[in-house]
Structures are given as structure tokens and as C-alpha cells.
Design an enzyme around this catalytic site. Structure first.
Site, PDB file in Angstrom:
ATOM      1  N   SER A   1       0.775  -1.143  -0.062  1.00 19.43           N
ATOM      2  CA  SER A   1       0.021   0.078  -0.088  1.00 19.43           C
ATOM      3  C   SER A   1       0.854   1.139  -0.066  1.00 19.43           C
ATOM      4  CB  SER A   1      -0.979  -0.024   1.203  1.00 19.43           C
ATOM      5  OG  SER A   1      -1.768   1.056   1.100  1.00 19.43           O
TER       6      SER A   1
ATOM      7  N   SER B   1      -1.447   1.783  18.120  1.00 14.05           N
ATOM      8  CA  SER B   1      -1.392   1.813  16.851  1.00 14.05           C
ATOM      9  C   SER B   1      -1.551   0.306  16.421  1.00 14.05           C
ATOM     10  CB  SER B   1      -0.300   2.120  16.182  1.00 14.05           C
ATOM     11  OG  SER B   1      -0.048   1.853  14.898  1.00 14.05           O
TER      12      SER B   1
END
Ligand code: 16G
Ligand code: ZN
Length: 544
Positions: free
Chosen positions: A68, A500
Site C-alpha cells: 500500500s 496503533s
């Protein structure tokens, strides 16, 4: 393939794809992702897993080789389930186990037993890759693992294109044709039909500049161009001919840095958008006459799309509810505008596309977007049916007919499997054209609250545990009370902390009435995280 045959084949092949000693990988929020050097064995093993998943679901499964928006040196992989959605969470656990197994065959056998997989069932796996230099080698490793009889290698595709192919295949063509040409034809024909409803569209309004992040999206936009019949005239930059993938360009760079990518000069008032490295995210932006940069992120996109859909459903007289699914990062102004002015249902989901997608599946029509630009629209089967019936009803007035046809074409321009930069771009361009809306007018619908995101390094990010779609912390003790009392010091303020899912850090978000306040609040909350959740290294410093 029978179990005994598989053992022999896996043993033979796995020698070619040895696991480096001591390496631990984790199939996280968005699949596997790390430096490409360490991934060969994992790719091979994910090929095996995809084959098992295919036998297990008796359907085609997708494997996309991409990292990505990460740097070019990294790579990764995303597994795609039968309807084009992300792989079911129970299987993510198998993915992690397999990637790290020292005794590969035992772990494979466990999965086969637990899921009661019939090994004589045929398998079918679609494999795709992005433009990274390591992707060719790594997608070959996946193919080595796919002992499937009917595996299909798509080669270079965007992530959402592979999701689309998987759904087409498993719906036996009902969703579309499982080829790139089928994808371009379906989306572009719908786009052209939509733009026929735009009156007085000038050539200027047909122009759009696209930053391809030097990645796969750029190649695919170029491939699509002829299908657009000049109804959208794209000038493509960061097309991969010179620059480095995701380097100082792409949707993530623009969103995080709040500035234009390198590689071109912006003209005031013109529309620009950026894709990320695998083209599943998009953000728009422009500069005003004073040279000020304006970003239109996922929240602005969700607002534009949901408003358009709500208006059409009302015109069509269809009693279908529109919902918007956001995450805690959605700008408070967007949530306020959607709930109070547009009166649409708003839901908050945990960060990560699969959580938003899942939440969206509960509504007739749901727009889901992360602020970072990943999102799409889902229509329930019943909603699609009602829309199609109305579009074919000969006894309705012109206004209803027009609305029903617009809705029908909207369904076709959208990739409902996952966020898709190309499909989102076509839908956004169609809405702006139909509404005769400039990018400035779109931006002016509501004003973003100033905000700030920070990271805090802690010894163990699991010290922070959250609830209420990550908006409140339940541990460590005292954390949420501290955040609450800090938020109370500022106007229109909001803040949250969450571990995260992709990095070993805690993320802090704050928004308030001014940038100074948002910055100060973010700093104070970071300090609280540092002190209460085991911060390491230097204490966070004020931003100003
Ligand atoms: C992944 C997610 C993205 C999310 C981000 C959050 C997918 C395909 N991607 O990139 O949606 O916003 O992680 O990262 O689900 P964080 O947990 O480090 O904040
Ligand atoms: Zn992406």
C-alpha cells in the site's frame, strides 16, 4: 489434492522458500507488511493458506501482493474473501501462525482439521501484484504455494481491482466480468451515463489532475482512459516513469503533511487528487487564489457522497435509510454536519477498513470512509432490488425516473468490495458534474476543526486498552479521566488515545476551536500517555 499428495508437494516446495530463523510476522489490520527482504517464506505460506481458504469456502480467494502506502523497500500481502471483502478475522490468526511456524506441516494439518477442510475440493486463487520491484518475485512465491488447479495470475492490478475480480468470479458474473476490461467498461459506462445528467458541463470542468503515487494506480488510470470517451480528461503526474513509489507523493503523504505532493505546480482553483501506492485510498485538494492549500479528505468525500445519495433517494420516493460510518479520527465538524444538518445516521467504527465495512453492512445504503481516504458505498441487496424495480417501472413521473436511473448508475460506478481510488474518483467527479459544484463549493459545505495527531513511544502499547470504537480508554487507570479533564480546558475540543495497529506506538488525536488549542491539547494528552502508559525515551515536547 489429497492430504498425502499435499505433504509431498509442500515439503518439496518449502525447501525453496525457507523461513529466516528468529523472524516473527503478524497478520495485522491490513495483512502482512514488512521489509520485502523478509517475506519470501511468508508469501509461499500465504499461497498455501489461500488454497485452504478456497477449499474451505468452495469459492475463489484473492491474494494481493502490495504494501500500500509504505515505502518501496517494503512489501506485504492482503487476502481477499469470496465476496471481495477482507479475509475473516478467524483466519487472520491462521495467517500469523503459518507465517511464523517452524513446523509448517503441523500447523497446516491443524488448520485442515479444525476447519474440517475437504482436501479433494477444488481450489481457485486469484493473484495480483503492485509495481514494487520485489512484487514479481514475491507473487511467484505465492503462486508456488497455490497448489491450486485453477489459480489465475492477474499480474499487475490495483488492490481494489483484485477484490472486484474475486467478487465477479464468485457471483458467476452477476457483479461484472472478472477481467480488467470488464472492470473499466462497467465503471466507465456508469460514469458516462451519470454525467449525461450534468447540464452545461464545460471542458474545463472535465479536467482533473491525478497524482498516481508512482504506483499501480497510475498505470491503471492510463489503461482506463480510452473508456472514458473524453468525459473526464485526466492529467496524470507521479506516474512512475521517474519518481519513487509513495515518496513525497500519494494520498498518505498529502493527508499527513497537509501539503501538495512534489512533481507538479498547482494552479489556483483546479481540482487535484492523490491515490496511494495500491490505489485503495484517495484524497482531493486545491489551492485558493491566496495560494492556501485546502485538503478534502475522506470525511469531506463521505459527506459529498451521502448528501447526493440522500437527495436522490428522497426524489425517488424510496424509503431507504442512508448511514455514514466513520472512525474516531473523523473531524468533529463532519460528524456534526452529517447528524444535525443532513440528518443521516452516523456510526463510529474501530480503525481499519474491515471494521467500517462490517458496520456498513447493517444499513440499506451506507457510505463508509476513514479520514485517510479509504472508503466506498454499500447497498444492501434489498436496496438494490428496490432501486432497479423503480428504474424499470413505466408508471412513475420524470423526476422519480431520473432519480432511480441515477441511483442505478451510481451502484454500477461503485466498487462495493472495498475502498477504490479509481471508482471513488469517478463517482466524485460525476457528483460534482451533476450538481454543477466546484471544488471550493464542495469544501465550503463545512469547515474542518483544527486538529493534530501525535505519536508516543511506550514500552508496551497494549498498556492502552480502548472501548466505544476507540474513543475512550479503559486502561491504564486514570487515563480517560485525565483526557476528559484536559479536553474540558478547551473549546469545541475532543481527544482520544489508541494503540496503533501497525506500529509499536500509541497514537494521540486532538481537535479544538483553534490550531494552537488543538496542538496544546495534543501535547498535554501525549504527556499523560507518556506518564501513565509507560513512555520510553524523551518526554514529549510542546509543539510551539
Ligand atoms: C491500515 C488500515 C487503515 C488504517 C491504518 C491505521 C486497511 C486496509 N488499512 O493501514 O485502514 O487507517 O492501518 O493504522 O485496513 P494505525 O493502526 O497504525 O493507526
Ligand atoms: Zn492502500
Amino acid at each position: 489434492m489429497l492430504y498425502g499428495d499435499m505433504v509431498g508437494e509442500v515439503e518439496k516446495q518449502s525447501i525453496m522458500h525457507p523461513k529466516p530463523p528468529g523472524l516473527t510476522l503478524h497478520y495485522g489490520t491490513a495483512g502482512l507488511r514488512t521489509n520485502a527482504k523478509h517475506l519470501d517464506h511468508a508469501m509461499f505460506r500465504m499461497g498455501l493458506l489461500a488454497t485452504l481458504r478456497s477449499k474451505n469456502t468452495k469459492a475463489t480467494i484473492g491474494v494481493m501482493v502490495t504494501a500500500s502506502h509504505n515505502p518501496e523497500e517494503d512489501n506485504g500481502l492482503k487476502l481477499i474473501d469470496p465476496m471481495g471483502e477482507m479475509m475473516a478475522p478467524a483466519w487472520e490468526h491462521y495467517a500469523t501462525q503459518l507465517a511464523n511456524a517452524d513446523d509448517l506441516l503441523t500447523v497446516l494439518k491443524d488448520i485442515i482439521e479444525k476447519e474440517a477442510i475437504n482436501m479433494s475440493q477444488e481450489a481457485n486463487v486469484f493473484v495480483g501484484k503492485d509495481t514494487r520491484s520485489s512484487s514479481a518475485r514475491l507473487s511467484q512465491a505465492v503462486l508456488d504455494g497455490v497448489s491450486a488447479l485453477d489459480g489465475h495470475n492477474y499480474g499487475l492490478v490495483t488492490t481494489p481491482q483484485l477484490h472486484y475480480m474475486v467478487r465477479c468470479q464468485n457471483t458467476k458474473g452477476k457483479y461484472g466480468e472478472a477481467t480488467l476490461d470488464g472492470y473499466y467498461s462497467k465503471l466507465c459506462q456508469a460514469f458516462i451515463q451519470l454525467t449525461k445528467n450534468a447540464s452545461n458541463r464545460t471542458d474545463d470542468q472535465k479536467l482533473l489532475s491525478v497524482d498516481g503515487a508512482n504506483g499501480i494506480g497510475a498505470l491503471k488510470v492510463r489503461e482506463m482512459e480510452s473508456h472514458l470517451k473524453k468525459e473526464l480528461q485526466i492529467s496524470l503526474f507521479n506516474d512512475g516513469s521517474q519518481g519513487k513509489l509513495n515518496y513525497q507523493c500519494g494520498a498518505d503523504f498529502v493527508k499527513v503533511q497537509q501539503k501538495p505532493p512534489t512533481g507538479f505546480k498547482m494552479n489556483p482553483g483546479e481540482r487535484y487528487c492523490s491515490f496511494d501506492g495500491d490505489a485503495d485510498r484517495i484524497v482531493y485538494y486545491y489551492t485558493d487564489s491566496e495560494g492556501q492549500f485546502h485538503l478534502l479528505d475522506g470525511d469531506k468525500i463521505a459527506t459529498l457522497m451521502s448528501t447526493f445519495l440522500k437527495e436522490l433517494l428522497e426524489q425517488a420516493g424510496l424509503n431507504l435509510k442512508v448511514a455514514v460510518v466513520q472512525t474516531a479520527y473523523a473531524n468533529g465538524s463532519s460528524t456534526h454536519y452529517l447528524e444535525n444538518t443532513m440528518k443521516v445516521i452516523v456510526r463510529c467504527a474501530k480503525t481499519g477498513v474491515k471494521h467500517l465495512h462490517h458496520a456498513a453492512q447493517e444499513f440499506d445504503v451506507a457510505v463508509y470512509f476513514e479520514s485517510n481516504g479509504h472508503g466506498t458505498v454499500l447497498f444492501s441487496e434489498a436496496a438494490e432490488e428496490k432501486i432497479c424495480q423503480l428504474a424499470e417501472d413505466p408508471n412513475i413521473n420524470d423526476e422519480k425516473k431520473r432519480a432511480a436511473l441515477l441511483l442505478q448508475n451510481t451502484i454500477n460506478v461503485i466498487n462495493q468490495t472495498v475502498g477504490d481510488a479509481i471508482s471513488d474518483m469517478l463517482f466524485i467527479e460525476a457528483i460534482l458534474a451533476i450538481k454543477g459544484m466546484s471544488v471550493q463549493q464542495w469544501d465550503a459545505v463545512y469547515a474542518d476543526l483544527p486538529n493534530r495527531q501525535l505519536k508516543v513511544k511506550v514500552a508496551d502499547r497494549r498498556a492502552i486498552d480502548t472501548t466505544d470504537a476507540e474513543r475512550r480508554a479503559v486502561s491504564p487507570p486514570g487515563m480517560q479521566d485525565t483526557v476528559d479533564s484536559l479536553v474540558n480546558k478547551y473549546k469545541q475540543a475532543r481527544s482520544f488515545v489508541r494503540p496503533s495497529g501497525t506500529e509499536d506506538i500509541v497514537r494521540v488525536y486532538a481537535e479544538a476551536d483553534t490550531q494552537e488549542s488543538a496542538d496544546a491539547l495534543a501535547h498535554e494528552v501525549s504527556l499523560a500517555v507518556y506518564r501513565l502508559a509507560g513512555g520510553v525515551g524523551e518526554e514529549p515536547k510542546p509543539l510551539h
